[in-house]
Enzyme design. Structure first.
Site, PDB file in Angstrom:
ATOM      1  N   PRO A   1       0.784  -1.222   0.000  1.00  0.00           N
ATOM      2  CA  PRO A   1       0.000   0.000   0.000  1.00  0.00           C
ATOM      3  C   PRO A   1       0.821   1.279   0.000  1.00  0.00           C
ATOM      4  O   PRO A   1       1.811   1.396   0.721  1.00  0.00           O
ATOM      5  CB  PRO A   1      -0.838  -0.093   1.277  1.00  0.00           C
ATOM      6  N   ASN A   2       0.352   2.201  -0.837  1.00  0.00           N
ATOM      7  CA  ASN A   2       0.865   3.573  -0.940  1.00  0.00           C
ATOM      8  C   ASN A   2       2.201   3.678  -1.666  1.00  0.00           C
ATOM      9  O   ASN A   2       2.647   4.790  -1.971  1.00  0.00           O
ATOM     10  CB  ASN A   2       0.968   4.242   0.446  1.00  0.00           C
TER      11      ASN A   2
ATOM     12  N   ARG B   1       5.134  12.112  -2.767  1.00  0.00           N
ATOM     13  CA  ARG B   1       5.001  12.688  -1.425  1.00  0.00           C
ATOM     14  C   ARG B   1       6.130  12.150  -0.548  1.00  0.00           C
ATOM     15  O   ARG B   1       6.729  11.127  -0.855  1.00  0.00           O
ATOM     16  CB  ARG B   1       3.672  12.294  -0.781  1.00  0.00           C
TER      17      ARG B   1
ATOM     18  N   TYR C   1      11.131   8.632   1.590  1.00  0.00           N
ATOM     19  CA  TYR C   1      11.098   7.542   0.610  1.00  0.00           C
ATOM     20  C   TYR C   1      11.864   7.830  -0.684  1.00  0.00           C
ATOM     21  O   TYR C   1      11.891   6.991  -1.577  1.00  0.00           O
ATOM     22  CB  TYR C   1       9.640   7.183   0.288  1.00  0.00           C
TER      23      TYR C   1
ATOM     24  N   ASN D   1       8.109  -5.505  -0.494  1.00  0.00           N
ATOM     25  CA  ASN D   1       7.949  -4.439   0.488  1.00  0.00           C
ATOM     26  C   ASN D   1       6.459  -4.399   0.805  1.00  0.00           C
ATOM     27  O   ASN D   1       5.682  -3.846   0.030  1.00  0.00           O
ATOM     28  CB  ASN D   1       8.419  -3.098  -0.089  1.00  0.00           C
TER      29      ASN D   1
ATOM     30  N   ALA E   1       2.791  -0.851   5.026  1.00  0.00           N
ATOM     31  CA  ALA E   1       2.306  -0.891   6.417  1.00  0.00           C
ATOM     32  C   ALA E   1       1.777  -2.274   6.808  1.00  0.00           C
ATOM     33  O   ALA E   1       1.718  -2.588   8.005  1.00  0.00           O
ATOM     34  CB  ALA E   1       1.228   0.168   6.619  1.00  0.00           C
TER      35      ALA E   1
ATOM     36  N   HIS F   1       3.527  -4.553   9.418  1.00  0.00           N
ATOM     37  CA  HIS F   1       3.435  -4.441  10.866  1.00  0.00           C
ATOM     38  C   HIS F   1       2.240  -5.159  11.478  1.00  0.00           C
ATOM     39  O   HIS F   1       2.148  -5.255  12.688  1.00  0.00           O
ATOM     40  CB  HIS F   1       3.444  -2.957  11.253  1.00  0.00           C
TER      41      HIS F   1
ATOM     42  N   ASP G   1       0.982 -15.707   6.617  1.00  0.00           N
ATOM     43  CA  ASP G   1       0.510 -17.064   6.314  1.00  0.00           C
ATOM     44  C   ASP G   1       0.691 -17.398   4.830  1.00  0.00           C
ATOM     45  O   ASP G   1       1.038 -18.531   4.482  1.00  0.00           O
ATOM     46  CB  ASP G   1      -0.960 -17.221   6.714  1.00  0.00           C
TER      47      ASP G   1
ATOM     48  N   GLU H   1      12.321  -9.532   2.488  1.00  0.00           N
ATOM     49  CA  GLU H   1      11.528  -8.331   2.774  1.00  0.00           C
ATOM     50  C   GLU H   1      12.424  -7.102   2.678  1.00  0.00           C
ATOM     51  O   GLU H   1      13.537  -7.106   3.214  1.00  0.00           O
ATOM     52  CB  GLU H   1      10.945  -8.459   4.181  1.00  0.00           C
TER      53      GLU H   1
ATOM     54  N   HIS I   1      12.557  -2.730   2.955  1.00  0.00           N
ATOM     55  CA  HIS I   1      11.950  -1.445   3.305  1.00  0.00           C
ATOM     56  C   HIS I   1      12.879  -0.338   2.855  1.00  0.00           C
ATOM     57  O   HIS I   1      14.093  -0.404   3.085  1.00  0.00           O
ATOM     58  CB  HIS I   1      11.705  -1.344   4.808  1.00  0.00           C
ATOM     59  N   LEU I   2      12.301   0.665   2.235  1.00  0.00           N
ATOM     60  CA  LEU I   2      13.097   1.800   1.770  1.00  0.00           C
ATOM     61  C   LEU I   2      13.727   2.543   2.946  1.00  0.00           C
ATOM     62  O   LEU I   2      14.896   2.908   2.917  1.00  0.00           O
ATOM     63  CB  LEU I   2      12.203   2.765   0.989  1.00  0.00           C
TER      64      LEU I   2
ATOM     65  N   ARG J   1      12.367   4.799  13.098  1.00  0.00           N
ATOM     66  CA  ARG J   1      11.084   5.503  13.001  1.00  0.00           C
ATOM     67  C   ARG J   1      10.192   5.181  14.210  1.00  0.00           C
ATOM     68  O   ARG J   1      10.682   4.732  15.230  1.00  0.00           O
ATOM     69  CB  ARG J   1      10.447   5.154  11.652  1.00  0.00           C
TER      70      ARG J   1
ATOM     71  N   ARG K   1       6.589   0.785  13.867  1.00  0.00           N
ATOM     72  CA  ARG K   1       7.212   0.286  12.629  1.00  0.00           C
ATOM     73  C   ARG K   1       8.387  -0.657  12.907  1.00  0.00           C
ATOM     74  O   ARG K   1       8.949  -1.243  11.997  1.00  0.00           O
ATOM     75  CB  ARG K   1       7.705   1.452  11.770  1.00  0.00           C
TER      76      ARG K   1
HETATM   77  O1  CA2 Z   1      10.154   1.982   4.460  1.00  0.00           O
HETATM   78  C1  CA2 Z   1       9.362   1.309   3.815  1.00  0.00           C
HETATM   79  O2  CA2 Z   1       9.601   0.859   2.702  1.00  0.00           O
HETATM   80  C2  CA2 Z   1       7.961   1.042   4.389  1.00  0.00           C
HETATM   81  O3  CA2 Z   1       7.593  -0.299   4.060  1.00  0.00           O
HETATM   82  C3  CA2 Z   1       7.020   2.012   3.715  1.00  0.00           C
HETATM   83  C4  CA2 Z   1       5.597   1.962   4.262  1.00  0.00           C
HETATM   84  C5  CA2 Z   1       5.588   2.068   5.785  1.00  0.00           C
HETATM   85  O4  CA2 Z   1       4.262   1.909   6.261  1.00  0.00           O
HETATM   86  C6  CA2 Z   1       6.498   1.046   6.419  1.00  0.00           C
HETATM   87  O5  CA2 Z   1       6.485   1.256   7.813  1.00  0.00           O
HETATM   88  C7  CA2 Z   1       7.919   1.170   5.904  1.00  0.00           C
HETATM   89  C8  CA2 Z   1       4.755   3.109   3.718  1.00  0.00           C
HETATM   90  C9  CA2 Z   1       4.795   3.261   2.261  1.00  0.00           C
HETATM   91  C10 CA2 Z   1       4.220   4.603   1.938  1.00  0.00           C
HETATM   92  O6  CA2 Z   1       4.783   4.990   0.731  1.00  0.00           O
HETATM   93  C11 CA2 Z   1       4.660   6.282   0.388  1.00  0.00           C
HETATM   94  C12 CA2 Z   1       5.458   6.699  -0.650  1.00  0.00           C
HETATM   95  C13 CA2 Z   1       5.411   8.003  -1.039  1.00  0.00           C
HETATM   96  C14 CA2 Z   1       4.560   8.892  -0.421  1.00  0.00           C
HETATM   97  C15 CA2 Z   1       3.744   8.463   0.612  1.00  0.00           C
HETATM   98  C16 CA2 Z   1       3.795   7.153   1.014  1.00  0.00           C
END
Ligand code: CA2
Length: 142
Positions: free
Chosen positions: A9-10, A17, A22, A73, A76, A79, A86, A97, A99-100, A106, A110
């Site tokens: 997601p996202n 953003r 990121y 990746n 969220a 978490h 599963d 796995e 994570h950026l 953080r 997280r």
């Molecule tokens: O650090 C990562 O890659 C995360 O998986 C990114 C997730 C966050 O919930 C994890 O704790 C760590 C969030 C991804 C949101 O991505 C965005 C990218 C650009 C702008 C807004 C959100």
């Protein structure tokens, strides 16, 4: 090797953003870069992104017998998604796995990954390079 890159997601908003956390690269450029990296190493990479837990689970199930490794990746979902944990346990395709951001620098919520125990390992805090490092690991193992 055939890699499946799953982003949760996202992550489709990459570069649009929160560039301070990121980075400035778009999701599309991430996929291009990973495909190019794979090709340069005689491999292929397919990229999937979804904001829906079920679609991610379907992608993991669908990887069985098709892909040699998953690099994921989970966003969220990392978490709290026992369902993704599963799904990873249900297939024989190994997963790393990624994570950026450095999730340990953080918010407390997280720091914990419920999905990492089903993975070969976890890479965080290295930005886009983390995905390439994961591919590099699998390439070296093959
Ligand atoms: O650090 C990562 O890659 C995360 O998986 C990114 C997730 C966050 O919930 C994890 O704790 C760590 C969030 C991804 C949101 O991505 C965005 C990218 C650009 C702008 C807004 C959100």
């Amino acid at each position: 090797m055939k890699f499946l890159i799953i982003n949760g997601p996202n992550l489709n908003l990459l570069g649009k953003r929160e560039p301070g956390i990121y980075g400035q690269n778009s999701y599309e450029s991430l996929c291009e870069r990973l495909k190019a990296f794979a090709a340069a190493h005689g491999a292929t990479a397919d990229c999937v992104q979804s904001n829906h837990e079920g679609a991610i689970i379907d992608a993991i199930h669908g990887a069985e017998g098709v892909y040699d490794a998953i690099i994921m990746n989970p966003g969220a979902y990392t978490h709290y998604s026992i369902a993704i944990l599963d799904a990873l346990k249900a297939v024989e395709v190994p997963c790393i796995e990624v994570h950026l951001s450095n999730i340990h620098q953080r918010e407390e919520f997280r720091h914990k990954s419920v999905t990492a125990p089903a993975c070969v390992g976890q890479i965080c805090g290295l930005g886009l390079y983390g995905y390439e490092a994961a591919m590099g690991y699998f390439l070296e193992q093959s």
